[in-house]
Write an enzyme that holds these catalytic residues in place. Structure first.
Site, PDB file in Angstrom:
ATOM      1  N   LYS A  99     -13.998  -7.085  -7.197  1.00  0.00           N
ATOM      2  CA  LYS A  99     -14.253  -7.469  -5.807  1.00  0.00           C
ATOM      3  C   LYS A  99     -15.737  -7.749  -5.684  1.00  0.00           C
ATOM      4  O   LYS A  99     -16.550  -6.908  -6.103  1.00  0.00           O
ATOM      5  CB  LYS A  99     -13.889  -6.336  -4.848  1.00  0.00           C
ATOM      6  CG  LYS A  99     -12.406  -6.102  -4.696  1.00  0.00           C
ATOM      7  CD  LYS A  99     -12.152  -4.923  -3.782  1.00  0.00           C
ATOM      8  CE  LYS A  99     -10.666  -4.658  -3.656  1.00  0.00           C
ATOM      9  NZ  LYS A  99     -10.388  -3.297  -3.161  1.00  0.00           N
ATOM     10  N   ASP A 118      -0.425  -0.475  -4.527  1.00  0.00           N
ATOM     11  CA  ASP A 118      -1.822  -0.026  -4.507  1.00  0.00           C
ATOM     12  C   ASP A 118      -1.878   1.303  -3.773  1.00  0.00           C
ATOM     13  O   ASP A 118      -1.567   1.380  -2.587  1.00  0.00           O
ATOM     14  CB  ASP A 118      -2.709  -1.058  -3.793  1.00  0.00           C
ATOM     15  CG  ASP A 118      -4.184  -0.688  -3.849  1.00  0.00           C
ATOM     16  OD1 ASP A 118      -4.520   0.384  -4.410  1.00  0.00           O
ATOM     17  OD2 ASP A 118      -5.011  -1.463  -3.339  1.00  0.00           O
ATOM     18  N   LYS A 160       0.866  -1.176   0.000  1.00  0.00           N
ATOM     19  CA  LYS A 160       0.000   0.000   0.000  1.00  0.00           C
ATOM     20  C   LYS A 160       0.902   1.225   0.000  1.00  0.00           C
ATOM     21  O   LYS A 160       1.826   1.326   0.832  1.00  0.00           O
ATOM     22  CB  LYS A 160      -0.887   0.004   1.251  1.00  0.00           C
ATOM     23  CG  LYS A 160      -1.916  -1.122   1.287  1.00  0.00           C
ATOM     24  CD  LYS A 160      -3.055  -0.879   0.312  1.00  0.00           C
ATOM     25  CE  LYS A 160      -4.177  -1.897   0.497  1.00  0.00           C
ATOM     26  NZ  LYS A 160      -5.232  -1.733  -0.546  1.00  0.00           N
ATOM     27  N   GLU A 215      -1.861  -0.413  -8.827  1.00  0.00           N
ATOM     28  CA  GLU A 215      -3.316  -0.369  -8.714  1.00  0.00           C
ATOM     29  C   GLU A 215      -3.798   1.005  -8.265  1.00  0.00           C
ATOM     30  O   GLU A 215      -3.231   1.586  -7.343  1.00  0.00           O
ATOM     31  CB  GLU A 215      -3.705  -1.425  -7.674  1.00  0.00           C
ATOM     32  CG  GLU A 215      -5.158  -1.814  -7.667  1.00  0.00           C
ATOM     33  CD  GLU A 215      -5.393  -2.900  -6.598  1.00  0.00           C
ATOM     34  OE1 GLU A 215      -4.568  -3.832  -6.467  1.00  0.00           O
ATOM     35  OE2 GLU A 215      -6.394  -2.795  -5.896  1.00  0.00           O
ATOM     36  N   ASP A 268      -9.225  -0.202  -9.647  1.00  0.00           N
ATOM     37  CA  ASP A 268      -9.971  -0.836  -8.550  1.00  0.00           C
ATOM     38  C   ASP A 268     -11.185   0.029  -8.211  1.00  0.00           C
ATOM     39  O   ASP A 268     -12.288  -0.233  -8.682  1.00  0.00           O
ATOM     40  CB  ASP A 268      -9.049  -1.040  -7.338  1.00  0.00           C
ATOM     41  CG  ASP A 268      -9.763  -1.695  -6.159  1.00  0.00           C
ATOM     42  OD1 ASP A 268     -10.945  -2.054  -6.300  1.00  0.00           O
ATOM     43  OD2 ASP A 268      -9.145  -1.854  -5.081  1.00  0.00           O
TER      44      ASP A 268
HETATM   45 MG   LIG Z   1      -7.114  -1.752  -4.226  1.00  0.00          MG
END
Ligand SMILES: [Mg+2]
Length: 358
Positions: free
Chosen positions: A267, A190, A163, A218, A243
């Site tokens: 997702k 991400d 992240k 991402e 995303d």
């Molecule tokens: Mg993500």
């Protein structure tokens, strides 16, 4: 008839995390999830779960439970064998509470699979019996990133997702700390929308100049910044994944039309299972890669994503590590965990989840 739905139940499910999880949009130490159950006439029970995320999907625990209260009359009394009919009508009633609806979809499909003796993996195509997940490193200092990377490599993980979104110099140091402790790992990033387009490009340029060898990036910029996404894609030598930009099949079509990503992170909490099936088709037709991610779901909800990925067998990236961020609790079935490998071997109905709420 034994396939008639008799109950739709929704109740709180509090799940403590091992350590607070920090990303560009907030911090969390307990997942305040919702357990959803569909009970058929013969007692067959389908399990679903929602991990509400006010920032990402706009849901809270309270709204999820309220949505189930509203949908109950449209579900109870229906024959589970018409699962698509049931879910299409409920989806037409609830247009915006998609995470809540995704929990219902998981429970309905689990109940259907169990009642018919077919696993969700087999329903979706039965291509694989196992998938390999990455492990996510939350925001923190470069020292912590290095330490976490070494720990995860030792545990057998080969794919690490970092992240990012603190600031370019700190994030570059964090990425390099991970690389130094995970020489052969596949590293992806991400940003959860945190960067300006220029900073996103600068981050990749500086990290790669120091030998980071990043495999995928991402959601580098704001979800509605299509120009920015395109700028990053055109100036970075690596696949860009959308995303937060993609919730619906219509969003996926726009990403295709505008050429702003190489891959879509599907997702179940963002689009439900029905929406996921449609997005998978759009990506195949447009030559986009698909990856699968999760919110903070336990094994109960995550099982549906594991089965979806195994069933199709063509997700290039599996980001299904939420089960490792939560402290374990008594719950059978779903899938078997062996480090990064999640196996559905031996699951013979639905997701196979069996759970008794305390
Ligand atoms: Mg993500």
């Amino acid at each position: 008839m034994s396939t008639i739905i008799r109950k739709l139940l929704a109740e709180p499910l509090d799940l403590p995390l091992w350590e607070p999880f920090k990303i560009a949009t907030g911090i969390k130490d307990t997942a305040r999830n919702v357990l959803i159950r569909i009970v058929l006439e013969d007692g067959t029970t389908g399990f679903g779960e929602v991990s509400p995320s006010p920032y990402t999907t706009g849901d809270t625990r309270e709204t999820v439970i309220a949505v189930m209260d509203q949908l109950r009359p449209a579900v109870v009394g229906k024959d589970i064998r018409s699962w698509r009919g049931i879910l299409t009508s409920t989806r037409n009633t609830i247009r915006n509470q998609i995470a809540a609806h995704s929990g219902l979809e998981i429970a309905v499909l689990d109940a259907f699979g169990k009642s018919q003796g077919v696993s969700l993996t087999d329903m979706f195509g039965g291509v694989k019996k196992s998938v390999e997940t990455d492990m996510t490193l939350s925001l923190g200092t470069p020292e912590k990133a290095g330490k976490d990377a070494a720990k995860f490599i030792k545990q057998g993980f080969n794919k690490l997702k970092i992240k990012v979104g603190i600031d370019v110099p700190t994030d570059v140091d964090r990425i390099i700390a991970v690389r130094d402790n995970a020489h052969s790992a596949e590293i992806s990033l991400d940003a959860n929308q945190a960067f300006s387009p220029k900073d996103a490009v600068e981050l990749v340029r500086r990290a790669n100049a120091r030998g980071a060898d990043i495999g995928m990036f991402e959601q580098p910029v704001r979800k509605d910044d299509f120009e920015g996404m395109r700028f990053v894609r055109e100036h970075c030598p690596l696949p860009i994944a959308a995303d937060e930009t993609v919730f619906t099949p219509e969003d996926a079509l726009r990403v295709v039309r505008e050429g702003v990503a190489d891959m879509i992170n599907i997702k179940v909490a963002k689009c439900g299972i029905l929406g996921a099936l449609e997005i998978i088709s759009i990506c195949r037709a447009a030559n986009l890669g698909i990856m699968i991610g999760a919110m903070m779901e336990s094994k109960i909800g995550l099982a549906a994503s594991v089965h979806l990925s195994c069933g199709f067998g063509n997700f290039v990236h599996n980001d299904l590590d939420s089960v490792y961020l939560l402290k374990p609790f008594e719950c059978e079935g779903g899938f078997n965990l062996d480090g990064p490998i999640f196996s559905v071997e031996g699951i013979t109905g639905g997701t196979g989840i069996v759970y008794e709420p305390k």
